[in-house]
Design an enzyme around this catalytic site. Structure first.
Site, mmCIF file in Angstrom:
data_model
loop_
_atom_site.group_PDB
_atom_site.id
_atom_site.type_symbol
_atom_site.label_atom_id
_atom_site.label_comp_id
_atom_site.label_asym_id
_atom_site.label_seq_id
_atom_site.Cartn_x
_atom_site.Cartn_y
_atom_site.Cartn_z
ATOM 1 N N TYR A 1 0.826 -1.205 0.000
ATOM 2 C CA TYR A 1 0.000 0.000 0.000
ATOM 3 C C TYR A 1 0.858 1.251 0.000
ATOM 4 C CZ TYR A 1 0.658 1.182 5.002
ATOM 5 O OH TYR A 1 1.177 1.574 6.205
ATOM 6 N N LYS B 1 6.451 -1.880 2.167
ATOM 7 C CA LYS B 1 5.213 -1.304 2.714
ATOM 8 C C LYS B 1 4.037 -2.252 2.496
ATOM 9 C CE LYS B 1 3.111 3.299 3.179
ATOM 10 N NZ LYS B 1 3.161 3.369 4.625
ATOM 11 N N GLU C 1 11.032 2.729 14.846
ATOM 12 C CA GLU C 1 10.212 3.842 14.333
ATOM 13 C C GLU C 1 8.914 3.919 15.120
ATOM 14 O OE1 GLU C 1 9.398 3.027 10.132
ATOM 15 O OE2 GLU C 1 9.349 0.893 10.563
ATOM 16 N N LEU D 1 10.755 1.508 7.590
ATOM 17 C CA LEU D 1 10.255 1.911 6.275
ATOM 18 C C LEU D 1 11.033 3.141 5.799
ATOM 19 C CD1 LEU D 1 7.867 1.219 4.263
ATOM 20 C CD2 LEU D 1 6.827 3.299 5.174
HETATM 21 N N1 PDD Z 1 2.597 5.335 7.246
HETATM 22 N N2 PDD Z 1 7.177 4.104 9.067
HETATM 23 C C1 PDD Z 1 6.033 3.396 9.033
HETATM 24 C C2 PDD Z 1 5.984 2.102 9.736
HETATM 25 C C3 PDD Z 1 4.918 3.893 8.329
HETATM 26 O O1 PDD Z 1 3.797 3.179 8.280
HETATM 27 C C4 PDD Z 1 5.014 5.151 7.674
HETATM 28 C C5 PDD Z 1 3.881 5.732 6.896
HETATM 29 C C6 PDD Z 1 6.233 5.852 7.761
HETATM 30 C C7 PDD Z 1 6.431 7.186 7.073
HETATM 31 O O2 PDD Z 1 6.515 7.050 5.687
HETATM 32 P P1 PDD Z 1 6.031 8.211 4.704
HETATM 33 O O3 PDD Z 1 6.772 9.414 5.113
HETATM 34 O O4 PDD Z 1 6.398 7.741 3.367
HETATM 35 O O5 PDD Z 1 4.536 8.384 4.920
HETATM 36 C C8 PDD Z 1 7.294 5.291 8.448
HETATM 37 C C9 PDD Z 1 1.454 5.782 6.497
HETATM 38 C C10 PDD Z 1 1.281 7.259 6.506
HETATM 39 C C11 PDD Z 1 0.232 5.027 6.950
HETATM 40 O O6 PDD Z 1 0.368 3.822 7.122
HETATM 41 O O7 PDD Z 1 -0.848 5.601 7.093
#
Ligand code: PDD
Length: 281
Positions: free
Chosen positions: A33, A144, A176, A201
């Site tokens: 996703y 992801k 994280e 991630l």
């Molecule tokens: N989540 N780490 C994890 C585990 C995440 O699920 C996300 C993002 C990030 C940040 O990645 P980015 O900057 O590309 O959004 C780091 C999204 C926003 C979600 O699951 O809703």
């Protein structure tokens, strides 16, 4: 009001959208996703999100179901049909539907689902209180995938404890947040964030924020850090597509600095939003 969503080639009212009970996304979390921010009715950080999408799909043996341009067009069409000014677009691509079998089938027709979540993203950030919890996720967090049960469990537990989020810890070091990358700022103004690996991630927001910090001549160190080190920081913050740069005010009951959002995260957030607006498409 009902949203218009996208499912396998069609824009339909959300009540009419459906996927098979045999979908491997449903049965095996065999799916990737992305979550992309929308500001001023435009898509933010498209190039970054689509590049990570393609990489994630490749890591589990899938290809893109359509071109980047076609995917972007669907995002834009959803924004238009839902009259969305600000919010998020969720995209999920699964391997497809087939009778349950652990062996991954080849050449299935992928399931492609997108929907919007309208919400205000650009308002003032009040800051979060976080608690640490063991990171019980799998070993390929750089991909992801939709297997978000562990992340959902720690976030729910944090809320149960009256806090906002969890910082996950593995072998003594912060990995994280439940759905965000994390940072601390030392008294000397140095930004420390965990280095990229299979443990976290590779955030699209992280990449841009580090570039901005570098352009602002801030010192950056990419390495693991402990909760104890984080509690001694003058500031901490997290980044994610739909929350940009959000200050963290408290870690495991210890207040950072004077307990209010710090200048580094505030400045980075302002510049990030400014740039995201300019580069959105
Ligand atoms: N989540 N780490 C994890 C585990 C995440 O699920 C996300 C993002 C990030 C940040 O990645 P980015 O900057 O590309 O959004 C780091 C999204 C926003 C979600 O699951 O809703």
């Amino acid at each position: 009001m009902s949203r218009t969503v996208y499912v396998n080639g069609a824009f339909v009212p959300e009540e009419e959208a459906s996927v098979s009970i045999f979908d491997r996304g449903f049965l095996f979390a065999d799916a990737i996703y992305e979550v992309t921010a929308v500001i001023d009715s435009k898509i933010c950080e498209w190039e970054g999100h689509v590049a990570r999408l393609e990489r994630s799909l490749g890591e589990i043996g899938m290809g893109m179901p359509m071109s980047s341009e076609e995917l972007l067009e669907i995002h834009r069409e959803l924004v238009k049909r839902n009259d969305m000014e600000e919010g998020a677009i969720y995209l999920q691509i699964t391997r497809g539907a087939i009778d349950r079998d652990f062996v991954m089938p080849k050449d299935l027709e992928q399931t492609v689902v997108l929907f919007t979540q309208a919400k205000k993203l650009t308002g003032e950030k009040k800051g979060l209180r976080v608690v640490s919890m063991p990171d019980i996720r799998w070993a390929r967090r750089d991909i992801k995938t939709v297997q978000l049960l562990a992340a959902s469990m720690v976030k729910t537990e944090a809320k149960k404890q009256g806090k906002d989020d969890a910082w996950m810890v593995e072998d003594g070091f912060v990995t994280e947040g439940s759905s965000n990358n994390t940072y601390i700022v030392t008294a000397e103004g140095k930004i420390i964030t965990r280095n990229l690996s299979n443990s976290i991630l590779p955030g699209i927001t992280r990449k841009s924020v580090l570039r901005i910090a570098e352009e602002m001549k801030m010192e950056i160190e990419e390495r693991p850090y402990t909760i104890e080190e984080a509690q001694k920081a003058t500031e901490a913050f997290m980044t994610a597509a739909t929350s940009f740069v959000t200050p963290v005010l408290e870690i495991d009951g210890v207040e950072l600095g004077d307990g209010t959002p710090g200048p580094v995260s505030k400045r980075l957030c302002e510049v990030y939003i400014e740039e995201a607006r300019k580069a959105s498409c």
